[in-house]
Design a protein around this motif. Structure first.
Motif, PDB file in Angstrom:
ATOM      1  N   VAL A 194       0.842  -1.189   0.000  1.00  0.00           N
ATOM      2  CA  VAL A 194       0.000   0.000   0.000  1.00  0.00           C
ATOM      3  C   VAL A 194       0.883   1.247   0.000  1.00  0.00           C
ATOM      4  CG1 VAL A 194      -1.819   1.250   1.247  1.00  0.00           C
ATOM      5  CG2 VAL A 194      -1.796  -1.246   1.259  1.00  0.00           C
ATOM      6  N   ARG A 195       0.495   2.241  -0.783  1.00  0.00           N
ATOM      7  CA  ARG A 195       1.239   3.499  -0.824  1.00  0.00           C
ATOM      8  C   ARG A 195       1.161   4.233   0.519  1.00  0.00           C
ATOM      9  NH1 ARG A 195      -1.306   3.173  -5.857  1.00  0.00           N
ATOM     10  NH2 ARG A 195       0.127   3.316  -7.632  1.00  0.00           N
ATOM     11  N   LYS A 196       2.212   4.983   0.831  1.00  0.00           N
ATOM     12  CA  LYS A 196       2.157   5.928   1.949  1.00  0.00           C
ATOM     13  C   LYS A 196       1.583   7.246   1.432  1.00  0.00           C
ATOM     14  CE  LYS A 196       5.250   6.258   5.119  1.00  0.00           C
ATOM     15  NZ  LYS A 196       6.537   6.505   5.823  1.00  0.00           N
ATOM     16  N   HIS A 197       0.880   7.930   2.310  1.00  0.00           N
ATOM     17  CA  HIS A 197       0.351   9.237   1.939  1.00  0.00           C
ATOM     18  C   HIS A 197       1.468  10.268   1.891  1.00  0.00           C
ATOM     19  CE1 HIS A 197      -2.734  12.668   2.672  1.00  0.00           C
ATOM     20  NE2 HIS A 197      -2.578  12.417   1.389  1.00  0.00           N
ATOM     21  N   ARG A 198       2.354  10.200   2.872  1.00  0.00           N
ATOM     22  CA  ARG A 198       3.526  11.084   2.930  1.00  0.00           C
ATOM     23  C   ARG A 198       4.745  10.238   3.253  1.00  0.00           C
ATOM     24  NH1 ARG A 198      -0.610  13.714   5.499  1.00  0.00           N
ATOM     25  NH2 ARG A 198      -1.227  15.741   4.606  1.00  0.00           N
ATOM     26  N   ALA A 199       5.758  10.322   2.408  1.00  0.00           N
ATOM     27  CA  ALA A 199       6.959   9.512   2.608  1.00  0.00           C
ATOM     28  C   ALA A 199       7.617   9.796   3.944  1.00  0.00           C
ATOM     29  CB  ALA A 199       7.947   9.771   1.474  1.00  0.00           C
TER      30      ALA A 199
END
Length: 343
Positions: free
Chosen positions: A146-151
């Protein structure tokens, strides 16, 4: 804000229980569409009369209809912002689903691990589907990137759950009343019974299906799977829509009829990996390997543990990994499951 952007990796916590929205009542329409989308024709799921002769009330839905329905309910909360669905384990079908049943899902987060790039992470969940009475019909573990919203968002301490390599044969649930003592091999389509298969045997299922853009999107909408990568071509750098892995599973299972027509019911999902992405225009073929055999307590019913491999057209039959143990580029799916078959 009233719209829902979906969850990102940093939005999950281990131990969290998520009740998924929108229960779904299944009807004969789902069965008809399933058979239109895939060359599915196992007799137990096609004929009420065949099912009644086998001790059931009526023909249950194909086991993968149950899987897709339960899985689809979980997507908005688990994999809306997924990069890819990575694998499955500890899946068990717990009771048949019939027309008129209403299915809902819930998931428990059991593991989290951020990826080294800091832009995504892996989420493990145990998902369970229940009917209108609250009776469980299916459970499985899956893990998804799943992607992170903010790295720059801090990641929780990694927790990687241990999962069973396979579901033991004595934990398989045979549908109540199932009896293959008077099994009709003519109506089923092939004469091969449990005793005709040997551990280590490999079966080339011969046939192939070319995936079209319209059909895979129709199928994914049918299961109310809203993962962005399946519909929105801007979600991938290559501009392609990723075909839902479950679509490949159903195609491969249906193709396996040629050689495994009497493997009537899937009762466990031991492991699974979507080895490489599948896109419209790919022609899917399949082969199987018998991994194990077991008898059950039900009259006339045995179980086969099978490896089902889906490949792109052009792949060498029975080729799976390279010398370093990596999946070959034309391998799409590697699925390990138990199926019930007449003794």
């Amino acid at each position: 804000m009233k719209t829902n952007p979906g969850r990102f990796f940093e939005d999950y916590s281990v131990g969290e229980v998520i009740d998924h929205a929108i229960p779904r009542t299944l009807s004969g329409g789902e069965r008809a569409l399933y058979h239109a989308l895939y060359p599915a024709r196992h007799a137990l799921h096609s004929s009420d009369e065949f099912a009644r002769a086998s001790g059931l009330l009526a023909a249950p839905f194909d086991d993968l209809i149950t899987f897709h329905t339960v899985f689809g309910k979980s997507v908005p909360d688990i994999s809306l912002n997924a990069v890819a669905n990575l694998g499955y384990a500890e899946g068990r079908w717990l009771r048949p689903v019939l027309p008129g049943d209403t299915i809902r899902s819930e998931s428990t987060v059991i593991g989290l691990r951020e990826n080294s790039n800091g832009k995504s992470g892996v989420v493990w969940v145990r998902t369970r589907g229940m009917n209108q009475h609250g009776d469980p019909v299916l459970e499985f573990v899956r893990w998804v990137m799943v992607r992170k919203h903010r790295a720059e968002s801090p990641a929780a301490a990694p927790i990687v759950p241990e999962v069973k390599e396979f579901v033991p044969a004595d934990e398989l649930i045979v549908p109540a009343g199932l009896d293959f003592s008077n099994y009709d091999f003519t109506f089923a389509g092939e004469p091969h019974r449990w005793g005709d298969y040997r551990v280590g045997e490999r079966i080339d299922h011969v046939d192939g299906v070319t995936v079209e853009e319209a059909e895979h999107m129709l199928a994914t909408r049918l299961w109310q799977n809203t993962a962005k990568v399946h519909f929105d071509r801007t979600q991938r750098e290559d501009g392609k829509r990723l075909i839902y892995g479950g679509h490949v599973i159903s195609l491969a299972r249906a193709l396996s009829f040629n050689g495994l027509a009497n493997a009537q019911s899937i009762v466990a999902l031991n492991a699974g990996a979507h080895a490489n992405p599948c896109f419209a225009g790919d022609t899917v073929r399949a082969w199987s390997e018998v991994l194990d055999k077991a008898e059950t307590g039900a009259p006339g019913v045995g179980a086969l543990r099978l490896r089902l491999v889906a490949t792109r057209h052009g792949a060498e039959p029975f080729a799976l990994r390279d010398a370093l143990g990596k999946y070959l580029p034309d391998v799409l799916l590697d699925l390990d499951y138990w199926a019930l078959m007449p003794l």
